[in-house]
Design a protein around this motif. Structure first.
Motif, mmCIF file in Angstrom:
data_model
loop_
_atom_site.group_PDB
_atom_site.id
_atom_site.type_symbol
_atom_site.label_atom_id
_atom_site.label_comp_id
_atom_site.label_asym_id
_atom_site.label_seq_id
_atom_site.Cartn_x
_atom_site.Cartn_y
_atom_site.Cartn_z
ATOM 1 N N HIS A 44 -3.815 -48.770 50.112
ATOM 2 C CA HIS A 44 -3.729 -48.412 51.531
ATOM 3 C C HIS A 44 -2.442 -47.628 51.809
ATOM 4 N N GLY A 45 -1.345 -48.090 51.239
ATOM 5 C CA GLY A 45 -0.081 -47.399 51.453
ATOM 6 C C GLY A 45 -0.101 -45.994 50.905
ATOM 7 N N ALA A 46 -0.684 -45.815 49.704
ATOM 8 C CA ALA A 46 -0.760 -44.482 49.100
ATOM 9 C C ALA A 46 -1.620 -43.556 49.953
ATOM 10 N N MET A 47 -2.761 -44.059 50.439
ATOM 11 C CA MET A 47 -3.630 -43.227 51.275
ATOM 12 C C MET A 47 -2.954 -42.888 52.599
ATOM 13 N N ALA A 48 -2.226 -43.843 53.149
ATOM 14 C CA ALA A 48 -1.511 -43.572 54.400
ATOM 15 C C ALA A 48 -0.460 -42.482 54.197
ATOM 16 N N ASN A 49 0.210 -42.496 53.047
ATOM 17 C CA ASN A 49 1.192 -41.455 52.742
ATOM 18 C C ASN A 49 0.536 -40.082 52.683
ATOM 19 N N ILE A 50 -0.604 -40.015 52.011
ATOM 20 C CA ILE A 50 -1.314 -38.741 51.874
ATOM 21 C C ILE A 50 -1.763 -38.215 53.235
ATOM 22 N N LEU A 51 -2.374 -39.096 54.028
ATOM 23 C CA LEU A 51 -2.863 -38.683 55.344
ATOM 24 C C LEU A 51 -1.715 -38.292 56.260
ATOM 25 N N HIS A 52 -0.629 -39.047 56.221
ATOM 26 C CA HIS A 52 0.523 -38.721 57.059
ATOM 27 C C HIS A 52 1.072 -37.348 56.697
ATOM 28 N N ALA A 53 1.175 -37.070 55.396
ATOM 29 C CA ALA A 53 1.698 -35.786 54.953
ATOM 30 C C ALA A 53 0.800 -34.634 55.407
ATOM 31 N N ARG A 54 -0.492 -34.816 55.348
ATOM 32 C CA ARG A 54 -1.417 -33.764 55.776
ATOM 33 C C ARG A 54 -1.335 -33.548 57.289
ATOM 34 N N ARG A 55 -1.185 -34.633 58.026
ATOM 35 C CA ARG A 55 -1.191 -34.501 59.487
ATOM 36 C C ARG A 55 0.071 -33.852 60.030
ATOM 37 N N ILE A 56 1.157 -33.871 59.252
ATOM 38 C CA ILE A 56 2.395 -33.207 59.694
ATOM 39 C C ILE A 56 2.719 -32.006 58.817
ATOM 40 N N ASP A 57 1.748 -31.566 58.021
ATOM 41 C CA ASP A 57 1.956 -30.382 57.184
ATOM 42 C C ASP A 57 2.423 -29.213 58.064
ATOM 43 N N PRO A 58 3.511 -28.527 57.697
ATOM 44 C CA PRO A 58 4.015 -27.417 58.522
ATOM 45 C C PRO A 58 2.964 -26.348 58.803
ATOM 46 N N ARG A 59 2.019 -26.202 57.894
ATOM 47 C CA ARG A 59 0.977 -25.198 58.121
ATOM 48 C C ARG A 59 0.131 -25.532 59.347
ATOM 49 N N VAL A 60 -0.039 -26.843 59.625
ATOM 50 C CA VAL A 60 -0.809 -27.228 60.814
ATOM 51 C C VAL A 60 -0.138 -26.681 62.065
ATOM 52 N N GLY A 61 1.192 -26.824 62.152
ATOM 53 C CA GLY A 61 1.916 -26.271 63.289
ATOM 54 C C GLY A 61 1.775 -24.768 63.383
ATOM 55 N N GLU A 62 1.814 -24.097 62.229
ATOM 56 C CA GLU A 62 1.681 -22.632 62.224
ATOM 57 C C GLU A 62 0.284 -22.213 62.652
ATOM 58 N N TRP A 63 -0.726 -22.892 62.137
ATOM 59 C CA TRP A 63 -2.100 -22.574 62.534
ATOM 60 C C TRP A 63 -2.328 -22.840 64.017
ATOM 61 N N LEU A 64 -1.791 -23.945 64.523
ATOM 62 C CA LEU A 64 -1.943 -24.250 65.944
ATOM 63 C C LEU A 64 -1.320 -23.163 66.814
ATOM 64 N N ALA A 65 -0.191 -22.632 66.369
ATOM 65 C CA ALA A 65 0.489 -21.584 67.146
ATOM 66 C C ALA A 65 -0.319 -20.299 67.186
ATOM 67 N N LYS A 66 -1.098 -20.046 66.158
ATOM 68 C CA LYS A 66 -1.829 -18.781 66.052
ATOM 69 C C LYS A 66 -3.298 -18.890 66.459
ATOM 70 N N ALA A 67 -3.852 -20.109 66.399
ATOM 71 C CA ALA A 67 -5.297 -20.272 66.604
ATOM 72 C C ALA A 67 -5.705 -19.933 68.025
ATOM 73 N N GLU A 68 -6.874 -19.309 68.133
ATOM 74 C CA GLU A 68 -7.445 -18.979 69.437
ATOM 75 C C GLU A 68 -8.728 -19.771 69.638
ATOM 76 N N ALA A 69 -8.857 -20.355 70.810
ATOM 77 C CA ALA A 69 -10.048 -21.145 71.136
ATOM 78 C C ALA A 69 -11.080 -20.237 71.786
#
Length: 489
Positions: A44-69
């Protein structure tokens, strides 16, 4: 690919990993061997680490800044991803992993403590869970109320203050109805023993009657019934009691309500933020309307009466009307999940107030059992007899689910609104329910609410389906009318 496309491709993988993490929890509560607990905590701890890292991946912030709805679906997906990104970014990865590991361990310690009636053995790990959740809440809330930060995990947009106001409006009429009902002669209770195999067979028949798709699901036994998963893999559990088959039957119907919501979401939202129920309050509205307004209705219990006679033979209830009263019997009891509709919300309000006090620091974990017992005696008029009927009865706090309990009552409020509109739309519904046919009601719910998943906010989801903004009034009117008739008030 556009920034939105890249973001959604990445998000699908995150959602898939989240589903895998959920099945680790499902397995832990159903089939995992006892000795696997320490290893499962590491997993559980290992999976939580993986999910946490993906959810705060810097690319997510970059994509959010550029994405158009480009449409409503894209707008909603971006809203959910942005909310998760901003919230998760405030929680250190080490804390997220420690929470996952600690709650995995706490769950088994709670189960053993409950079995042994030993509160003291559970309190040290609970104290650690509370401390970790308080640390998380402080990181997310900043200057705001820490409890609201936890509540927002389960009911976005709600606050402890707003729920206190709603619960305050509920309480006087609920207390008055409870007192009036308990002052009248009670219907006959169910007596005898009921074979477990026959219970589980009828339980499966009920699940199918309410539209559960076993091709994409399964039913297992667990200490505490729950639903798990979304999309093409949605599983439920139930439990049995040899002297109380209603425990099994209505736990099953309740969890099918949750599962039907997940199975009813439009498949275009599969493995996206919209591909799961929008909040626990809305989720609970589905389980409660399936269980209570439909499953405990006079028409449906008439059909269930015949099914029980086929399964168990004569069992001491003479006719359908008496059976309807027995199913809806109001009586003193300790267990929230077994409580009747009149008293259920009083159990929730107790937990809501205690967990707010734990998170605020006004209540120490060491004083929790005494506080529970005092409040229970004040609200219900009799004393808790053992910990498994009191502070150890629920799994939620062992799993760190602070902020979850109030969504049960919120779900009842939402269900009251939906039921009012459903009945207006389906004036001949009772004719179908009397044949065990729930399809008109469940299809109405799927069409008006379930198919949209997380497309709208929780309040907008209910408003869209019911046709008016949610209020506690329809629930109270329904309860007073139903139980007033049963008890001759």
């Amino acid at each position: 690919m556009t920034a939105y496309d890249e973001l959604m491709q990445f998000q699908r993988e995150t959602e898939a990993l989240g589903q895998i993490a959920g099945r680790l929890s499902w397995d832990q509560e159903t089939h995992m061997p006892e000795g696997a607990t320490p290893q499962r905590a590491e997993e559980h701890g290992a999976m939580a680490n993986i999910l946490h890292a993906r959810r705060i991946d810097p690319r997510v912030g970059e994509w959010l800044a550029k994405a158009e709805a480009v449409d409503e679906v894209a707008q909603a997906n971006l809203r959910h991803i942005k909310r998760s990104y901003e919230r998760t970014s405030k929680v250190p990865a080490k804390l997220a992993a420690e929470l996952a590991k600690t709650t995995s361990l706490a769950h088994r310690i709670w189960a053993k403590a409950r079995e042994d009636e030993d509160v003291a053995s559970f309190l040290p790990i609970l104290e650690k869970v509370v401390a970790l959740r308080k640390e998380e809440a402080a990181a997310v809330a900043g200057d705001a109320d820490p409890y609201d930060a936890l509540l927002d995990d389960y009911e976005p947009g709600a606050s402890g203050e707003s729920l206190s106001a709603m619960f305050g409006a509920l309480r006087p009429r609920l207390v008055a109805l409870r007192e009036a009902v308990l002052d009248r002669p009670a219907p006959d209770a169910l007596n005898g023993t009921f074979d477990e195999t026959a219970q589980l067979a009828l339980s499966e028949k009920l699940a199918l009657a309410f539209g559960y798709n076993l091709n994409n699901g399964r039913i297992d036994k667990a200490v505490h019934p729950f639903s798990s998963g979304s999309g093409l893999d949605v599983r439920i559990t139930t439990r049995t009691n040899l002297t109380d088959p209603f425990n099994c039957f209505y736990s099953t119907i309740h969890e099918v309500g949750h599962a039907a919501y997940e199975q009813g979401i439009d498949t275009q939202h599969l493995l996206t933020p919209l591909g799961a129920g929008v909040s626990m309050g809305v989720h609970e509205s589905q389980s409660r309307i399936y269980e209570n307004q439909l499953g405990r209705s006079r028409a449906f219990t008439g059909w269930l009466y015949g099914q029980m006679r086929d399964s168990f033979g004569e069992f001491g209830i003479n006719d359908e009307e008496a059976f309807y009263a027995t199913v809806n019997r109001v009586n003193d009891g300790f267990i929230r999940t077994e409580a009747d509709e009149v008293q259920y919300n009083l159990h929730v309000l107790l937990r809501f107030d205690l967990e707010r006090a734990l998170i605020s620091g006004d209540l120490a974990v060491s004083d929790l059992e005494a506080a529970w017992n005092d409040r229970f005696a004040a609200d219900f008029g009799f004393a808790v007899d053992k910990p498994s009927n009191g502070v150890l009865q629920d799994v939620h706090w062992s799993e760190g689910l602070f902020g979850y309990f109030p969504t049960y009552t919120l779900g009842n409020v939402y269900a009251g609104c939906l039921h009012q509109s459903l009945r207006d739309a389906l004036p001949n519904l009772d004719d179908d329910l009397a044949r065990g046919d729930t399809s008109a009601a469940t299809c109405w719910l799927q069409s008006n609410l379930q198919q949209f998943g997380g497309l709208r906010t929780p309040v907008d989801t209910i408003t869209h389906a019911a046709g008016f903004e949610p209020s506690e009034a329809p629930l109270l009117d329904y309860l007073e009318q139903k139980f007033g008739a049963i008890y001759g008030l």
